[in-house]
Design a protein around this motif. Structure first.
Motif, PDB file in Angstrom:
ATOM      1  N   THR A 166      -4.356  11.658   7.464  1.00 48.58           N
ATOM      2  CA  THR A 166      -5.171  11.745   8.671  1.00 48.58           C
ATOM      3  C   THR A 166      -6.160  10.588   8.748  1.00 48.58           C
ATOM      4  OG1 THR A 166      -6.752  13.201   7.540  1.00 48.58           O
ATOM      5  CG2 THR A 166      -4.976  14.256   8.783  1.00 48.58           C
ATOM      6  N   VAL A 167      -6.238   9.811   7.657  1.00 48.74           N
ATOM      7  CA  VAL A 167      -7.114   8.637   7.597  1.00 48.74           C
ATOM      8  C   VAL A 167      -6.338   7.526   6.899  1.00 48.74           C
ATOM      9  CG1 VAL A 167      -9.276   7.675   6.739  1.00 48.74           C
ATOM     10  CG2 VAL A 167      -9.193  10.060   7.494  1.00 48.74           C
ATOM     11  N   LEU A 168      -6.468   6.302   7.392  1.00 47.55           N
ATOM     12  CA  LEU A 168      -5.778   5.163   6.789  1.00 47.55           C
ATOM     13  C   LEU A 168      -6.695   4.428   5.822  1.00 47.55           C
ATOM     14  CD1 LEU A 168      -4.003   3.547   9.875  1.00 47.55           C
ATOM     15  CD2 LEU A 168      -3.005   5.090   8.166  1.00 47.55           C
ATOM     16  N   PRO A 169      -6.137   3.840   4.750  1.00 44.19           N
ATOM     17  CA  PRO A 169      -6.939   2.974   3.878  1.00 44.19           C
ATOM     18  C   PRO A 169      -7.504   1.792   4.667  1.00 44.19           C
ATOM     19  CG  PRO A 169      -4.816   3.488   2.873  1.00 44.19           C
ATOM     20  CD  PRO A 169      -4.747   3.966   4.291  1.00 44.19           C
ATOM     21  N   ALA A 170      -8.625   1.282   4.217  1.00 45.47           N
ATOM     22  CA  ALA A 170      -9.286   0.188   4.933  1.00 45.47           C
ATOM     23  C   ALA A 170      -8.405  -1.055   5.035  1.00 45.47           C
ATOM     24  CB  ALA A 170     -10.600  -0.156   4.240  1.00 45.47           C
ATOM     25  N   ALA A 203      -0.528   1.291  11.462  1.00 42.78           N
ATOM     26  CA  ALA A 203       0.313   2.014  10.501  1.00 42.78           C
ATOM     27  C   ALA A 203       0.666   3.399  11.016  1.00 42.78           C
ATOM     28  CB  ALA A 203      -0.400   2.117   9.156  1.00 42.78           C
ATOM     29  N   TRP A 204      -0.087   3.858  12.011  1.00 39.07           N
ATOM     30  CA  TRP A 204       0.172   5.197  12.574  1.00 39.07           C
ATOM     31  C   TRP A 204       1.575   5.306  13.168  1.00 39.07           C
ATOM     32  CZ3 TRP A 204      -2.846   8.771  10.944  1.00 39.07           C
ATOM     33  CH2 TRP A 204      -4.189   8.504  10.679  1.00 39.07           C
ATOM     34  N   ARG A 246      -3.434   2.758  17.405  1.00 38.16           N
ATOM     35  CA  ARG A 246      -4.396   2.901  16.311  1.00 38.16           C
ATOM     36  C   ARG A 246      -4.905   4.324  16.128  1.00 38.16           C
ATOM     37  NH1 ARG A 246      -7.894  -2.714  15.962  1.00 38.16           N
ATOM     38  NH2 ARG A 246      -6.120  -3.982  15.275  1.00 38.16           N
ATOM     39  N   SER A 247      -4.083   5.283  16.474  1.00 35.53           N
ATOM     40  CA  SER A 247      -4.402   6.681  16.210  1.00 35.53           C
ATOM     41  C   SER A 247      -3.109   7.479  16.197  1.00 35.53           C
ATOM     42  CB  SER A 247      -5.354   7.246  17.271  1.00 35.53           C
ATOM     43  OG  SER A 247      -4.672   7.462  18.492  1.00 35.53           O
ATOM     44  N   ALA A 248      -3.150   8.637  15.552  1.00 33.52           N
ATOM     45  CA  ALA A 248      -1.977   9.507  15.522  1.00 33.52           C
ATOM     46  C   ALA A 248      -1.651  10.006  16.920  1.00 33.52           C
ATOM     47  CB  ALA A 248      -2.235  10.673  14.575  1.00 33.52           C
ATOM     48  N   ASP A 249      -2.664  10.215  17.751  1.00 27.95           N
ATOM     49  CA  ASP A 249      -2.450  10.723  19.101  1.00 27.95           C
ATOM     50  C   ASP A 249      -1.708   9.721  19.979  1.00 27.95           C
ATOM     51  OD1 ASP A 249      -3.710  13.064  18.463  1.00 27.95           O
ATOM     52  OD2 ASP A 249      -5.660  12.464  19.276  1.00 27.95           O
ATOM     53  N   LEU A 278       0.836  -1.194   0.000  1.00 31.22           N
ATOM     54  CA  LEU A 278       0.000   0.000   0.000  1.00 31.22           C
ATOM     55  C   LEU A 278       0.872   1.246   0.000  1.00 31.22           C
ATOM     56  CD1 LEU A 278      -2.475  -1.107   2.819  1.00 31.22           C
ATOM     57  CD2 LEU A 278      -2.822  -1.311   0.342  1.00 31.22           C
ATOM     58  N   GLU A 279       0.403   2.295  -0.636  1.00 27.56           N
ATOM     59  CA  GLU A 279       1.094   3.582  -0.643  1.00 27.56           C
ATOM     60  C   GLU A 279       0.243   4.587   0.121  1.00 27.56           C
ATOM     61  OE1 GLU A 279       3.835   5.870  -3.875  1.00 27.56           O
ATOM     62  OE2 GLU A 279       1.796   5.386  -4.496  1.00 27.56           O
ATOM     63  N   ILE A 280       0.818   5.182   1.163  1.00 28.50           N
ATOM     64  CA  ILE A 280       0.072   6.079   2.039  1.00 28.50           C
ATOM     65  C   ILE A 280       0.842   7.391   2.195  1.00 28.50           C
ATOM     66  CG2 ILE A 280      -0.924   6.378   4.341  1.00 28.50           C
ATOM     67  CD1 ILE A 280      -1.016   3.362   4.612  1.00 28.50           C
ATOM     68  N   PRO A 281       0.211   8.544   1.975  1.00 30.36           N
ATOM     69  CA  PRO A 281       0.884   9.830   2.188  1.00 30.36           C
ATOM     70  C   PRO A 281       1.359   9.977   3.632  1.00 30.36           C
ATOM     71  CG  PRO A 281      -1.143  10.135   0.956  1.00 30.36           C
ATOM     72  CD  PRO A 281      -1.159   8.721   1.442  1.00 30.36           C
ATOM     73  N   LEU A 282       2.524  10.578   3.823  1.00 33.92           N
ATOM     74  CA  LEU A 282       3.082  10.716   5.160  1.00 33.92           C
ATOM     75  C   LEU A 282       2.281  11.685   6.026  1.00 33.92           C
ATOM     76  CD1 LEU A 282       6.926  10.776   4.448  1.00 33.92           C
ATOM     77  CD2 LEU A 282       5.503   8.875   5.201  1.00 33.92           C
TER      78      LEU A 282
END
Length: 222
Positions: free
Chosen positions: A52-56, A62-63, A121-124, A45-49
């Motif tokens: 604010t939301v992860l792909p399903a 991944a955070w 499971r969150s950025a926080d 998967l490719e995810i922008p750095l």
């Protein structure tokens, strides 16, 4: 990345859970939420750095990868695994695990222990874990496994293998007597020598039979 993912699985450092990622410009490539033994290039998967939301299909944790890449611009790969040795060492270590043998120094001056067993499971929740990692190349998550970094996915996996050994040595010495950590000069010497040594360890681990071998001498608590 696929070879790194499969090596982690072959080492037994991941079961149904675990992931590997690599920085790719302003994005990261990461293995999906699958058994890493089944990783394929097409599934990455490719995810922008700055997501604010992860792909399903992305791993829920991944955070932590994103947080490390944001905090450490020179880190190019991250491995997330669940060594049983890290569970044990994280439960008895207070704040960090000092290097007791030379190869452990390739993880940092000490391996910090993040005192939060929640799923990341969150950025926080991920941001404080990345701060605990600091400038080290490995992090034990109390009750939740470990994270390692590298210049390549292979180096990140090699460090996860070394972290597993460092945790086992740490546990064994608690039964054997008073541990004698490496000096700052000894640590500096091993860290200076780290890149080619990590290359050699990764070359060993990526062999079809390499990931099932024990790469360094082990210590038991017998």
């Amino acid at each position: 990345m696929v070879a790194a993912a499969r090596a982690l699985a072959a080492l037994g450092l991941v079961a149904a859970f675990g992931h590997v990622s690599a920085r790719h410009g302003d994005r990261m490539l990461i293995t999906p939420a699958i058994d890493l033994a089944q990783a394929t290039e097409d599934a990455l998967l490719e995810i922008p750095l700055d997501s604010t939301v992860l792909p399903a299909t992305a791993p829920g944790e991944a955070w932590i990868h994103l947080a490390v890449y944001q905090a450490r611009p020179h880190v190019h790969a991250v491995a997330r695994a669940i060594p049983e040795s890290a569970f044990a060492a994280g439960a008895v270590a207070s704040r960090s695990i000092p290097p007791l043998h030379g190869q452990a120094a390739m993880l940092g001056e000490a391996v910090p222990v993040h005192d939060d067993a929640r799923l990341i499971r969150s950025a926080d929740i991920a941001a404080p874990a990345a701060r605990t990692l600091g400038d080290a190349d490995a992090l034990v998550l109390r009750g939740n496994g470990a994270v390692t970094t590298g210049s390549t996915p292979g180096h990140a996996v090699a460090r996860m293998c070394l972290l597993d050994a460092a945790c086992r040595v740490h546990l064994a010495t608690r039964h054997a007597g008073t541990p004698r950590p490496l000096t700052s000069e000894e640590i500096a010497g091993w860290r200076a020598a780290a890149p080619p040594l990590l290359d050699r360890l990764w070359a060993h681990l990526r062999r079809p039979d390499g990931a099932r071998a024990v790469p360094i001498a082990t210590v038991t608590d017998e």
